[in-house]
Design a protein around this motif. Sequence first.
Motif, PDB file in Angstrom:
ATOM      1  N   ILE A  18       9.020  10.706  10.366  1.00 60.15           N
ATOM      2  CA  ILE A  18       7.970  11.729  10.204  1.00 60.15           C
ATOM      3  C   ILE A  18       7.994  12.309   8.791  1.00 60.15           C
ATOM      4  CG2 ILE A  18       7.249  14.025  10.944  1.00 60.15           C
ATOM      5  CD1 ILE A  18       8.049  13.263  13.775  1.00 60.15           C
ATOM      6  N   LEU A  19       9.201  12.538   8.246  1.00 63.10           N
ATOM      7  CA  LEU A  19       9.300  13.071   6.883  1.00 63.10           C
ATOM      8  C   LEU A  19       8.778  12.075   5.852  1.00 63.10           C
ATOM      9  CD1 LEU A  19      12.776  14.871   6.908  1.00 63.10           C
ATOM     10  CD2 LEU A  19      10.516  15.907   6.951  1.00 63.10           C
ATOM     11  N   VAL A  20       9.039  10.782   6.097  1.00 63.63           N
ATOM     12  CA  VAL A  20       8.577   9.763   5.153  1.00 63.63           C
ATOM     13  C   VAL A  20       7.058   9.610   5.236  1.00 63.63           C
ATOM     14  CG1 VAL A  20       8.650   7.305   4.578  1.00 63.63           C
ATOM     15  CG2 VAL A  20      10.752   8.515   5.118  1.00 63.63           C
ATOM     16  N   GLY A  63      -5.686  10.783   4.115  1.00 63.16           N
ATOM     17  CA  GLY A  63      -4.689  10.394   5.114  1.00 63.16           C
ATOM     18  C   GLY A  63      -4.336   8.919   5.106  1.00 63.16           C
ATOM     19  N   VAL A  64      -4.512   8.251   3.942  1.00 66.99           N
ATOM     20  CA  VAL A  64      -4.222   6.814   3.849  1.00 66.99           C
ATOM     21  C   VAL A  64      -2.737   6.552   4.032  1.00 66.99           C
ATOM     22  CG1 VAL A  64      -4.323   4.790   2.343  1.00 66.99           C
ATOM     23  CG2 VAL A  64      -6.214   6.411   2.366  1.00 66.99           C
ATOM     24  N   ARG A  65      -1.909   7.424   3.464  1.00 62.93           N
ATOM     25  CA  ARG A  65      -0.459   7.248   3.546  1.00 62.93           C
ATOM     26  C   ARG A  65       0.009   7.228   5.002  1.00 62.93           C
ATOM     27  NH1 ARG A  65       4.035   8.271   0.457  1.00 62.93           N
ATOM     28  NH2 ARG A  65       5.878   8.825   1.659  1.00 62.93           N
ATOM     29  N   PHE A  66      -0.499   8.163   5.783  1.00 61.56           N
ATOM     30  CA  PHE A  66      -0.087   8.226   7.186  1.00 61.56           C
ATOM     31  C   PHE A  66      -0.558   6.986   7.950  1.00 61.56           C
ATOM     32  CE2 PHE A  66      -1.033   9.751  11.585  1.00 61.56           C
ATOM     33  CZ  PHE A  66       0.282   9.868  11.990  1.00 61.56           C
ATOM     34  N   THR A  67      -1.746   6.470   7.626  1.00 57.96           N
ATOM     35  CA  THR A  67      -2.250   5.253   8.272  1.00 57.96           C
ATOM     36  C   THR A  67      -1.365   4.054   7.949  1.00 57.96           C
ATOM     37  OG1 THR A  67      -4.514   6.109   8.106  1.00 57.96           O
ATOM     38  CG2 THR A  67      -4.255   3.743   8.519  1.00 57.96           C
ATOM     39  N   VAL A  68      -1.002   3.917   6.676  1.00 62.51           N
ATOM     40  CA  VAL A  68      -0.125   2.814   6.261  1.00 62.51           C
ATOM     41  C   VAL A  68       1.245   2.944   6.919  1.00 62.51           C
ATOM     42  CG1 VAL A  68       0.971   1.695   4.296  1.00 62.51           C
ATOM     43  CG2 VAL A  68      -1.360   2.540   4.080  1.00 62.51           C
ATOM     44  N   ALA A  69       1.770   4.174   6.971  1.00 64.63           N
ATOM     45  CA  ALA A  69       3.062   4.398   7.614  1.00 64.63           C
ATOM     46  C   ALA A  69       2.995   4.067   9.111  1.00 64.63           C
ATOM     47  CB  ALA A  69       3.501   5.842   7.417  1.00 64.63           C
ATOM     48  N   GLY A  70       1.856   4.392   9.746  1.00 66.29           N
ATOM     49  CA  GLY A  70       1.681   4.034  11.160  1.00 66.29           C
ATOM     50  C   GLY A  70       1.674   2.530  11.376  1.00 66.29           C
ATOM     51  N   ASN A  72       0.792  -1.234   0.000  1.00 69.35           N
ATOM     52  CA  ASN A  72       0.000   0.000   0.000  1.00 69.35           C
ATOM     53  C   ASN A  72       0.826   1.288   0.000  1.00 69.35           C
ATOM     54  OD1 ASN A  72      -3.024  -0.890   0.480  1.00 69.35           O
ATOM     55  ND2 ASN A  72      -1.766  -2.191   1.807  1.00 69.35           N
ATOM     56  N   MET A  73       2.154   1.191  -0.068  1.00 72.33           N
ATOM     57  CA  MET A  73       2.982   2.383  -0.193  1.00 72.33           C
ATOM     58  C   MET A  73       4.260   2.023  -0.944  1.00 72.33           C
ATOM     59  SD  MET A  73       4.410   2.886   3.744  1.00 72.33           S
ATOM     60  CE  MET A  73       4.966   4.558   3.428  1.00 72.33           C
ATOM     61  N   ASN A  74       5.059   3.021  -1.281  1.00 70.86           N
ATOM     62  CA  ASN A  74       6.313   2.765  -1.990  1.00 70.86           C
ATOM     63  C   ASN A  74       7.230   1.855  -1.159  1.00 70.86           C
ATOM     64  OD1 ASN A  74       5.489   4.385  -4.078  1.00 70.86           O
ATOM     65  ND2 ASN A  74       6.635   6.185  -3.390  1.00 70.86           N
ATOM     66  N   ILE A  75       7.922   0.955  -1.856  1.00 70.50           N
ATOM     67  CA  ILE A  75       8.791  -0.004  -1.168  1.00 70.50           C
ATOM     68  C   ILE A  75       9.907   0.720  -0.426  1.00 70.50           C
ATOM     69  CG2 ILE A  75      10.393  -1.926  -1.512  1.00 70.50           C
ATOM     70  CD1 ILE A  75       8.688  -2.758  -3.905  1.00 70.50           C
TER      71      ILE A  75
END
Length: 344
Positions: free
Chosen positions: A138-140, A156-163, A93-96
């Motif tokens: 945090i930057l990523v 805010g999907v990116r932040f959820t996946v990063a979390g 769900n995000m860049n490798i």
Amino acid sequence: MQAKIKPHFGILYALAASFFISTMSVCVKLTSYDFFLVLATRSVTQILLLHPPIIYQRRDLKSSLRRPQVYFVLGRAIAETTAVSCQFYAYQNMNIGDAAAIIYSSPLITGILAAIFLKEKLTIFNLIATFISFGGVILVSRPPFIFGSQEDDVGGVRFTVAGIAFCGTICTSIAILCVRKIGNTVDSCVLTYYFSIICCIVTLTITAITGNFQLPPCGQGRWLLLSVGLLGFLGHMSFIRAVQLEEAMLIAVIRTIDVLFGYILDITVFGSTPSVLSVLGALLVVSSAAAVGLNKVYGFSKILKYAILKYLYGKSSNSDKKLSTNKQSQGHVVAQCKDNLNLC
């Protein structure tokens, strides 16, 4: 001669592990199946590949189930299962490269948890590196409450996946703490074997409950799932062999090259160009992990402290020399004046 060759082989094994794991992450992203099913396939493949060496070398599987070891063996298996599940979800769900940057902040999280639970020493150097690494994460991830809404991050999907990826990082650190508590009392192949069994049971149960279980048809999908299992196994065994030939912290530093591999594969395979903030955050994470590892192996902080003291000492000694030179010149001028007076 053998002692000189071994470190080079350890580094080569570490690079091979990075290549296998990065390629596996591409296969995970290319599959259209639920990440739990992908993880179950990897676990089944690892169980099948681990059986021959365990049987041939007659590894003892029962001794690791005695108290208190069994608690840490099961704890490691559950924590590692959760960690890999979060990692596979992040890969899909995000860049490798972004996912790898978050995942490889685990050595710094491990240092904090080890200081809390294992009472290990947490130096100021490691603490500073941890804060820098967290800034990179945090930057990523770019949380909306700091950076506002992004064009490439709807809802805010990116932040959820990063979390979720960061939760996997914490679980990886917990698994490492369990391995430290176990020590050398349990063989690494046995630990991997139990992890594969627990992971297979958990993931198959979840896919059955959610209704996402399906047998992959013949073709590209099946080959991708088998590749995930084979590449994951090769990466894991290469990493174990690298740690056997070289210091663990140095291998952990080399493994941060997974972030570079991830971004290269993002560009070449998926045509996805990372943002400037992602690259900057990844550099912060990788440099922090590398600094901690090099400090552990080579005493980087001691070298830096020695260089600063040497610089300050050299500066003070130069000033002393200048003072003594000035005094000598002043004395020479006074003596010359006296000689002139005598001549008069």
